[in-house]
Design a protein around this motif. Structure first.
Motif, PDB file in Angstrom:
ATOM      1  N   ASN B  11     -24.119-124.594  16.731  1.00  0.00           N
ATOM      2  CA  ASN B  11     -22.659-124.442  16.843  1.00  0.00           C
ATOM      3  C   ASN B  11     -22.014-124.308  15.469  1.00  0.00           C
ATOM      4  OD1 ASN B  11     -22.898-124.682  19.646  1.00  0.00           O
ATOM      5  ND2 ASN B  11     -22.847-126.919  19.506  1.00  0.00           N
ATOM      6  N   GLU B  78     -21.454-127.667  23.726  1.00  0.00           N
ATOM      7  CA  GLU B  78     -20.610-128.494  22.852  1.00  0.00           C
ATOM      8  C   GLU B  78     -19.778-127.649  21.891  1.00  0.00           C
ATOM      9  OE1 GLU B  78     -23.725-129.266  23.625  1.00  0.00           O
ATOM     10  OE2 GLU B  78     -23.746-131.368  24.279  1.00  0.00           O
ATOM     11  N   MET B  80     -18.290-124.816  22.723  1.00  0.00           N
ATOM     12  CA  MET B  80     -17.494-123.858  23.489  1.00  0.00           C
ATOM     13  C   MET B  80     -15.978-124.062  23.346  1.00  0.00           C
ATOM     14  SD  MET B  80     -18.443-122.569  27.200  1.00  0.00           S
ATOM     15  CE  MET B  80     -17.584-121.281  28.030  1.00  0.00           C
ATOM     16  N   ALA B  81     -15.525-125.296  23.465  1.00  0.00           N
ATOM     17  CA  ALA B  81     -14.095-125.558  23.297  1.00  0.00           C
ATOM     18  C   ALA B  81     -13.759-125.528  21.812  1.00  0.00           C
ATOM     19  CB  ALA B  81     -13.743-126.919  23.889  1.00  0.00           C
ATOM     20  N   ASN B  82     -12.516-125.177  21.525  1.00  0.00           N
ATOM     21  CA  ASN B  82     -12.056-125.190  20.147  1.00  0.00           C
ATOM     22  C   ASN B  82     -11.271-126.482  19.947  1.00  0.00           C
ATOM     23  OD1 ASN B  82     -11.166-124.603  17.611  1.00  0.00           O
ATOM     24  ND2 ASN B  82      -9.814-122.916  18.229  1.00  0.00           N
ATOM     25  N   GLU B  84      -9.599-129.571  20.979  1.00  0.00           N
ATOM     26  CA  GLU B  84      -9.078-130.012  22.275  1.00  0.00           C
ATOM     27  C   GLU B  84      -8.794-128.832  23.200  1.00  0.00           C
ATOM     28  OE1 GLU B  84      -8.278-133.461  23.292  1.00  0.00           O
ATOM     29  OE2 GLU B  84      -9.822-133.545  21.734  1.00  0.00           O
ATOM     30  N   GLN B  85      -8.804-127.641  22.610  1.00  0.00           N
ATOM     31  CA  GLN B  85      -8.450-126.441  23.370  1.00  0.00           C
ATOM     32  C   GLN B  85      -9.655-125.911  24.136  1.00  0.00           C
ATOM     33  OE1 GLN B  85      -5.578-123.950  21.885  1.00  0.00           O
ATOM     34  NE2 GLN B  85      -5.698-123.029  23.914  1.00  0.00           N
ATOM     35  N   LEU B  86      -9.564-125.988  25.470  1.00  0.00           N
ATOM     36  CA  LEU B  86     -10.687-125.521  26.275  1.00  0.00           C
ATOM     37  C   LEU B  86     -10.790-123.998  26.246  1.00  0.00           C
ATOM     38  CD1 LEU B  86     -10.477-127.757  29.487  1.00  0.00           C
ATOM     39  CD2 LEU B  86     -11.925-128.072  27.474  1.00  0.00           C
ATOM     40  N   HIS B  87     -12.006-123.501  26.390  1.00  0.00           N
ATOM     41  CA  HIS B  87     -12.272-122.062  26.518  1.00  0.00           C
ATOM     42  C   HIS B  87     -11.696-121.611  27.872  1.00  0.00           C
ATOM     43  CE1 HIS B  87     -14.713-118.434  27.228  1.00  0.00           C
ATOM     44  NE2 HIS B  87     -14.886-118.387  25.929  1.00  0.00           N
ATOM     45  N   GLN B  90     -13.733-122.618  30.776  1.00  0.00           N
ATOM     46  CA  GLN B  90     -13.648-124.047  31.116  1.00  0.00           C
ATOM     47  C   GLN B  90     -12.374-124.329  31.907  1.00  0.00           C
ATOM     48  OE1 GLN B  90     -14.195-125.225  26.931  1.00  0.00           O
ATOM     49  NE2 GLN B  90     -16.005-126.396  27.540  1.00  0.00           N
ATOM     50  N   LYS B  91     -11.268-123.730  31.442  1.00  0.00           N
ATOM     51  CA  LYS B  91      -9.988-123.940  32.144  1.00  0.00           C
ATOM     52  C   LYS B  91     -10.066-123.413  33.577  1.00  0.00           C
ATOM     53  CE  LYS B  91      -7.405-122.326  28.617  1.00  0.00           C
ATOM     54  NZ  LYS B  91      -6.266-121.654  28.035  1.00  0.00           N
ATOM     55  N   LYS B 113     -20.193-117.218  29.538  1.00  0.00           N
ATOM     56  CA  LYS B 113     -19.635-116.806  28.237  1.00  0.00           C
ATOM     57  C   LYS B 113     -20.475-115.680  27.653  1.00  0.00           C
ATOM     58  CE  LYS B 113     -18.271-118.715  23.736  1.00  0.00           C
ATOM     59  NZ  LYS B 113     -19.354-118.730  22.756  1.00  0.00           N
TER      60      LYS B 113
END
Lengths: 287, 158
Positions: B11, B78, B80-82, B84-87, B90-91, B113
């Motif tokens: 990552n 792990e 994938m999200a930026n 706290e911002q979900l991809h 994910q949302k 993805k």
């Protein structure tokens, strides 16, 4: 167990020919790691060949292609020139397992795992592919149909490994196709697999053909009578009937949970007919 | 038996670890590096719950050795999200309730993805075939497919 990732073929051969008692070649690992995990094999040495230059490359060679032993199914599927020349080989390789498996699985591994139901092998056999084998005594070229000698066994001797698969130059008006039957739509092992490769002359008469069957005998079969049924014909209904009969006649299948003997024999003929029709279309230049 | 020393990137972070010669990458991620997002469903490459990418290629980490990671670039759930911002995937998985027990979810997300990176507008057929190596025993797949379609649409809008 020892893990080595040599950067030359000679170093790989030396490791495989050395004092390890049960060395194994690691390419994509999609069969090997499963067999290690289930305890079917316990290698004392793994030789990872992916860091050897050329092992992961598809290159033009003598009008055909050289496919390094560690080239993955995904990489085959993304190579436009290869797909155009040998669509049957690529579609067979791409039928193996999932996207994840495609990211790792190789033609050379499918060949050396020596399963009678290997999907890529009938397509390679009917394509007239050759395995380039490196070993302590130098290199030798072996037609792919001679590599597996029994389920799980190959003709490779101590210290030898497959370095590449060669696909020959394509004659004009040629086409190949591979079809298999599985009980599901994805992710299963062939009940029957059929490869057909043929060449037509300018008048549409078949001048050369190779037909192969998978999963209907202890080894992949190259069926000479099936090829004879096509050669000299325009691949019309009469020729397709003869082809289907020759393929069914060549089967020596087992009964198992995926299919009975009788079913496999019947399906071999049906699939051969369909595969030949696809190969014919491709030879005539349509997709 | 001596361990293998491996330098790799996970990552985006440079990572070094020691592992056994026959140790799957999945075990290295989970047991040595604390990256427990990838799950072991089958351990034989059939279920896809351990999906990660190696040099951008989707694979089952149970069928890769830790030793093979040397010099490669690994991406896991792990990453994938930026923060706290979900991809978007994910949302949309949450919005579409595309999970129940959740064991298969990290694998589905990593695999989806990887699909959307190659094909920004996949058909339902393409999504189902691409994800055929990810097994889910709860959802019946339909919600997963809808979530991937919705994420793709969201990502196309930018």
């Amino acid at each position: 167990m020892q893990y080595e990732a040599p950067t030359t073929i000679n170093a790989a051969v030396k490791l495989l020919a050395g004092k390890a008692r049960t060395p194994r070649v690691l390419g994509g690992g999609t069969d090997l790691l499963v067999q290690m995990r289930t305890g079917r094999i316990e290698p004392d040495l793994l030789v990872d060949v992916k860091r050897i230059p050329g092992m992961r490359d598809i290159t033009a060679k003598a009008g055909g292609f050289r496919i390094g032993a560690a080239v993955s199914g995904s990489e085959l599927g993304e190579n436009k020139a290869l797909k155009k020349a040998w669509p049957g080989v690529v579609e067979a390789a791409n039928l193996i397992g999932s996207t994840q498996i495609q990211g790792r699985a190789t033609l050379a591994g499918n060949l050396c795992n020596a399963s009678p139901a290997a999907d890529a092998v009938p397509a390679l056999v009917c394509a007239g592919a050759v395995a380039v084998i490196a070993g302590p005594k130098g290199k030798r070229s072996v037609p792919v149909e001679k590599v597996p000698t029994a389920p799980g066994k190959t003709c490779l001797k101590k210290g030898e490994l497959v370095e590449a698969i060669l696909l020959p130059k394509r004659a004009p008006r040629s086409g190949d196709a591979y079809l298999r039957l599985i009980p599901r739509s994805e992710m299963d092992i062939a009940v029957v697999g059929v490869g057909v490769n043929l060449t037509l002359d300018a008048k549409g008469v078949c001048t050369a053909a190779r037909v192969s069957l998978g999963a209907v005998a202890a080894q992949v079969l190259l069926v000479a009578d099936a090829a004879k049924a096509l050669i000299g014909s325009k691949v019309d209904d009469a020729a397709l009937d003869k082809l289907a009969a020759a393929c069914s006649a060549a089967c020596r299948p087992i009964d198992d949970k995926r299919g009975t003997k009788e079913y496999r024999i019947e399906v071999a003929g049906v699939l051969a007919r369909r595969a030949a029709q696809i190969a014919l279309k491709r030879a005539k230049g349509s997709k | 038996m001596s361990q293998v020393r491996v330098s790799t990137k996970i990552n985006g972070d440079a990572i070094e670890f020691l592992c056994e010669a026959d140790e799957p990458l999945l075990d290295v991620l989970r047991d040595r590096l604390g990256l427990t997002g990838a799950k072991e469903g089958c351990g034989t490459g059939d279920c896809g719950a351990c999906s990660v990418t190696v040099d951008g290629r989707l694979v089952c980490s149970c069928l890769v050795l830790g030793a093979e990671a040397e010099g490669r670039e690994i991406r896991t759930i792990e990453g994938m999200a930026n923060g706290e911002q979900l991809h978007p995937l994910q949302k949309q998985f949450i919005a579409h309730a595309a999970l129940q027990c959740g064991i298969c979810t990290p694998g589905f997300l990593v695999a989806a993805k990887s699909l959307l990176e190659r094909n920004s507008n996949p058909s339902e057929h393409e999504i189902r075939f691409w994800l055929a190596g990810n097994l889910c025993r709860c959802t019946g797949y339909d919600k997963i497919v809808r979530a991937v379609q919705a994420a793709a649409a969201e990502m196309r809008k930018g």
